[in-house]
Every structure is written in C-alpha cells, then in structure tokens.
Design a protein around this motif. Structure first.
Motif, PDB file in Angstrom:
ATOM      1  N   LYS A 102       0.815  -1.211   0.000  1.00 38.80           N
ATOM      2  CA  LYS A 102       0.000   0.000   0.000  1.00 38.80           C
ATOM      3  C   LYS A 102       0.853   1.267   0.000  1.00 38.80           C
ATOM      4  O   LYS A 102       1.743   1.426   0.824  1.00 38.80           O
ATOM      5  N   GLY A 103       0.581   2.133  -0.967  1.00 41.45           N
ATOM      6  CA  GLY A 103       1.262   3.413  -1.037  1.00 41.45           C
ATOM      7  C   GLY A 103       2.651   3.364  -1.635  1.00 41.45           C
ATOM      8  O   GLY A 103       3.331   4.394  -1.718  1.00 41.45           O
ATOM      9  N   LYS A 104       3.069   2.183  -2.087  1.00 45.76           N
ATOM     10  CA  LYS A 104       4.408   2.036  -2.670  1.00 45.76           C
ATOM     11  C   LYS A 104       4.298   1.462  -4.085  1.00 45.76           C
ATOM     12  O   LYS A 104       3.218   1.092  -4.531  1.00 45.76           O
ATOM     13  N   ALA A 105       5.433   1.376  -4.764  1.00 47.68           N
ATOM     14  CA  ALA A 105       5.445   0.860  -6.136  1.00 47.68           C
ATOM     15  C   ALA A 105       6.681   0.002  -6.338  1.00 47.68           C
ATOM     16  O   ALA A 105       7.456   0.207  -7.274  1.00 47.68           O
ATOM     17  N   GLU A 106       6.859  -0.986  -5.462  1.00 48.33           N
ATOM     18  CA  GLU A 106       8.061  -1.820  -5.521  1.00 48.33           C
ATOM     19  C   GLU A 106       8.206  -2.535  -6.867  1.00 48.33           C
ATOM     20  O   GLU A 106       9.294  -2.632  -7.427  1.00 48.33           O
ATOM     21  N   GLY A 107       7.093  -3.057  -7.383  1.00 48.98           N
ATOM     22  CA  GLY A 107       7.147  -3.779  -8.649  1.00 48.98           C
ATOM     23  C   GLY A 107       7.509  -2.869  -9.808  1.00 48.98           C
ATOM     24  O   GLY A 107       8.293  -3.245 -10.682  1.00 48.98           O
ATOM     25  N   ALA A 108       6.931  -1.672  -9.835  1.00 51.05           N
ATOM     26  CA  ALA A 108       7.247  -0.722 -10.904  1.00 51.05           C
ATOM     27  C   ALA A 108       8.720  -0.346 -10.871  1.00 51.05           C
ATOM     28  O   ALA A 108       9.354  -0.182 -11.922  1.00 51.05           O
ATOM     29  N   ASP A 109       9.274  -0.216  -9.671  1.00 48.73           N
ATOM     30  CA  ASP A 109      10.702   0.104  -9.543  1.00 48.73           C
ATOM     31  C   ASP A 109      11.557  -1.001 -10.154  1.00 48.73           C
ATOM     32  O   ASP A 109      12.562  -0.724 -10.828  1.00 48.73           O
ATOM     33  N   GLU A 110      11.176  -2.263  -9.931  1.00 49.33           N
ATOM     34  CA  GLU A 110      11.939  -3.374 -10.502  1.00 49.33           C
ATOM     35  C   GLU A 110      11.753  -3.439 -12.019  1.00 49.33           C
ATOM     36  O   GLU A 110      12.712  -3.652 -12.766  1.00 49.33           O
ATOM     37  N   ALA A 111      10.516  -3.251 -12.487  1.00 54.35           N
ATOM     38  CA  ALA A 111      10.252  -3.278 -13.927  1.00 54.35           C
ATOM     39  C   ALA A 111      11.044  -2.189 -14.637  1.00 54.35           C
ATOM     40  O   ALA A 111      11.544  -2.394 -15.753  1.00 54.35           O
ATOM     41  N   ALA A 112      11.176  -1.036 -14.005  1.00 50.47           N
ATOM     42  CA  ALA A 112      11.920   0.074 -14.608  1.00 50.47           C
ATOM     43  C   ALA A 112      13.374  -0.307 -14.856  1.00 50.47           C
ATOM     44  O   ALA A 112      13.983   0.135 -15.837  1.00 50.47           O
ATOM     45  N   LYS A 113      13.933  -1.134 -13.972  1.00 47.98           N
ATOM     46  CA  LYS A 113      15.322  -1.576 -14.153  1.00 47.98           C
ATOM     47  C   LYS A 113      15.454  -2.402 -15.433  1.00 47.98           C
ATOM     48  O   LYS A 113      16.435  -2.284 -16.164  1.00 47.98           O
ATOM     49  N   PHE A 114      14.447  -3.257 -15.683  1.00 51.15           N
ATOM     50  CA  PHE A 114      14.529  -4.098 -16.871  1.00 51.15           C
ATOM     51  C   PHE A 114      14.296  -3.280 -18.138  1.00 51.15           C
ATOM     52  O   PHE A 114      14.925  -3.512 -19.172  1.00 51.15           O
ATOM     53  N   TYR A 115      13.372  -2.312 -18.055  1.00 49.90           N
ATOM     54  CA  TYR A 115      13.210  -1.394 -19.186  1.00 49.90           C
ATOM     55  C   TYR A 115      14.507  -0.637 -19.434  1.00 49.90           C
ATOM     56  O   TYR A 115      14.937  -0.486 -20.584  1.00 49.90           O
ATOM     57  N   HIS A 116      15.136  -0.197 -18.357  1.00 48.10           N
ATOM     58  CA  HIS A 116      16.391   0.551 -18.497  1.00 48.10           C
ATOM     59  C   HIS A 116      17.452  -0.303 -19.167  1.00 48.10           C
ATOM     60  O   HIS A 116      18.181   0.175 -20.050  1.00 48.10           O
ATOM     61  N   ARG A 117      17.552  -1.566 -18.769  1.00 46.61           N
ATOM     62  CA  ARG A 117      18.538  -2.451 -19.371  1.00 46.61           C
ATOM     63  C   ARG A 117      18.333  -2.525 -20.881  1.00 46.61           C
ATOM     64  O   ARG A 117      19.286  -2.393 -21.663  1.00 46.61           O
TER      65      ARG A 117
END
Length: 260
Positions: free
Chosen positions: A194-209
């Motif tokens: 709740k109130g966080k975006a842990e999954g989006a933070d991880e997905a962003a790493k893979f997009y960045h790669r």
C-alpha cells in the motif's frame, strides 16, 4: 466510415531507413537466466538443423550482425568470428546461439562486421513471490493460468515443438513476445504494498537495461546500404521490436518471411 487514424497516416520512417531482421532465440548454451530450454548444443542433428535455419535467414543478406554479448567481450567476439569465417569447421568449447547460428548466418551472407550490445543490470523479477502484504495477489496467478491455457491451445493446433525451427517459430510469435514483456516487467506493476510501487521500480530496471542495449545498437555506424541481423534472447527481441517500430531509423522485416 474510416477513422481519422485510417484516413491519414504520418510518415514515421526516414526514406533511407535501415532494414533489420530481429530474431528472438532461446539460449542454446549456458545461460544464467532463470528459464532455460532443454537443448543439447553438442548434438550433431541439432547443429545441422541450426545451419539449415541459418541458410534461410542468410537470404536476408545482412551486412552487420548484432548479438547479445557485452562490450568487454567485443575483441574476443571479433577474433572468434574471423576465425570461424576462415574455418567454419572449427569447434567451440561451450557453443551457444552466437557461435552456432549468428556466425553461420554472417558467413553465408558475407557480413564482415559483428557487434555485441548486451548490458547487464540486475532486477528482482520474482518480487511477486517475496513481497509481503501485497495490495493485489490475484493478477499473477490469473495470468499464469491464461498463459497455460494458450499453451494448451497451441499444442493442440500445432503439436509440441520437436525441431529447432519449431522452437524458433513459437518463440517469435508476436503474442508470445508480448507475453515475455508482460511476464518479465509489466506484470510487476501489479505488485506493490500500500502506497508504494516496488514492482514498478523493478520493472523500470529491466526497461532501463533494454533501453541501454538499444542505445548501444544506435551507436553502431550504419549507412543506408546496411542490412542488420539481430540475434538475442527473445525478451530483448520483444523490446527491440517495440523500440524499432517507433524509430525513424529502422524498418523491421518480418522474421516469418525467412523463418520457414
């Protein structure tokens, strides 16, 4: 009645856009990836099948070969490729898709240049199973069931993949490539407390790669006369199809024009 999008289309490609054949593969040798297709890279029949596929793909006549190796491997990549061009009967201690397929396509097409564009970046794609107190714990299991349903339908229609060609055809199906983006990144946006975006933070790493890898491709000096063949793990292929669809510099060639 035609929609506005059908009535008028923007020109999205340069007149001298570079043709790209972007092929996704399973890893044919050792891989640190969590998911690996069972495949004997030393089996002579498998190698023979790969070389037949190389003949079909070489009809694209690429002038540049691009593979999933890192920049620090570039000198070795070029050295081994040149050695292979001189002696295609040479053996490799631990052959993978680069030595088995990319080198052979390059040899048959006369491509003199080869580049590795991989970029390593760790991320936690298993976050769903480790994150406590998830807001939504239903999406991943439902998506897994949906994919298994589609797998069953595919097998019923086409049978279990039996040859290397079967595996590559299945791997490069547009819906399967979309699945790879979903399961490796986009689905993580449903994983959060709740109130966080842990999954989006991880997905962003893979997009960045993948964006860095695309940047690496864009640093290769190309002319209007070049034709580029890219061979990578299929998840990267899926991203690159999306990037190149919007890029004015490249025009993606349908792999099924050659993968027959």
């Amino acid at each position: 009645m035609q929609s506005f999008a059908q009535e008028f289309r923007f020109q999205t490609k340069f007149d001298d856009a570079i043709p790209v054949l972007n092929l996704g593969t399973f890893h044919m040798g050792y891989t640190p990836d969590a998911n690996k297709v069972e495949f004997d890279e030393y089996d002579k029949e498998n190698v023979a099948q790969i070389h037949e596929i190389a003949k079909a793909l070489a009809a694209f006549k690429p002038t540049v070969i691009v593979v999933e190796t890192t920049a620090n491997y570039q000198p070795t990549l070029e050295k081994l490729y040149k050695a292979y061009l001189q002696n295609p009967a040479m053996t490799f201690e631990k052959p993978n898709e680069v030595e088995l397929l990319a080198y052979e396509i390059g040899r048959l097409s006369g491509a003199e240049r080869i580049y590795g564009i991989n970029y390593k970046e760790e991320y936690n794609y298993g976050l769903y199973w480790s994150l406590p107190n998830k807001v939504d714990s239903t999406i991943f299991p439902k998506y897994e069931k949906l994919f298994k349903k589609n797998e069953a339908i595919y097998v019923e229609k086409f049978g279990e993949p039996k040859t290397v060609l079967d595996l590559l055809v299945q791997t490069n199906h547009p819906d399967y490539l979309d699945f790879l983006i979903n399961v490796n990144a986009d689905m993580l946006t449903y994983v959060s407390s709740k109130g966080k975006a842990e999954g989006a933070d991880e997905a962003a790493k893979f997009y960045h790669r993948n964006l860095v890898m695309f940047s690496n491709l864009n640093q290769i000096q190309l002319t209007k006369d070049d034709r580029v063949f890219i061979l990578m793990g299929a998840t990267h292929t899926a991203y690159f199809n999306e990037f190149m669809k919007r890029s004015p510099k490249y025009k993606v060639v349908d792999v099924f024009d050659y993968l027959k």
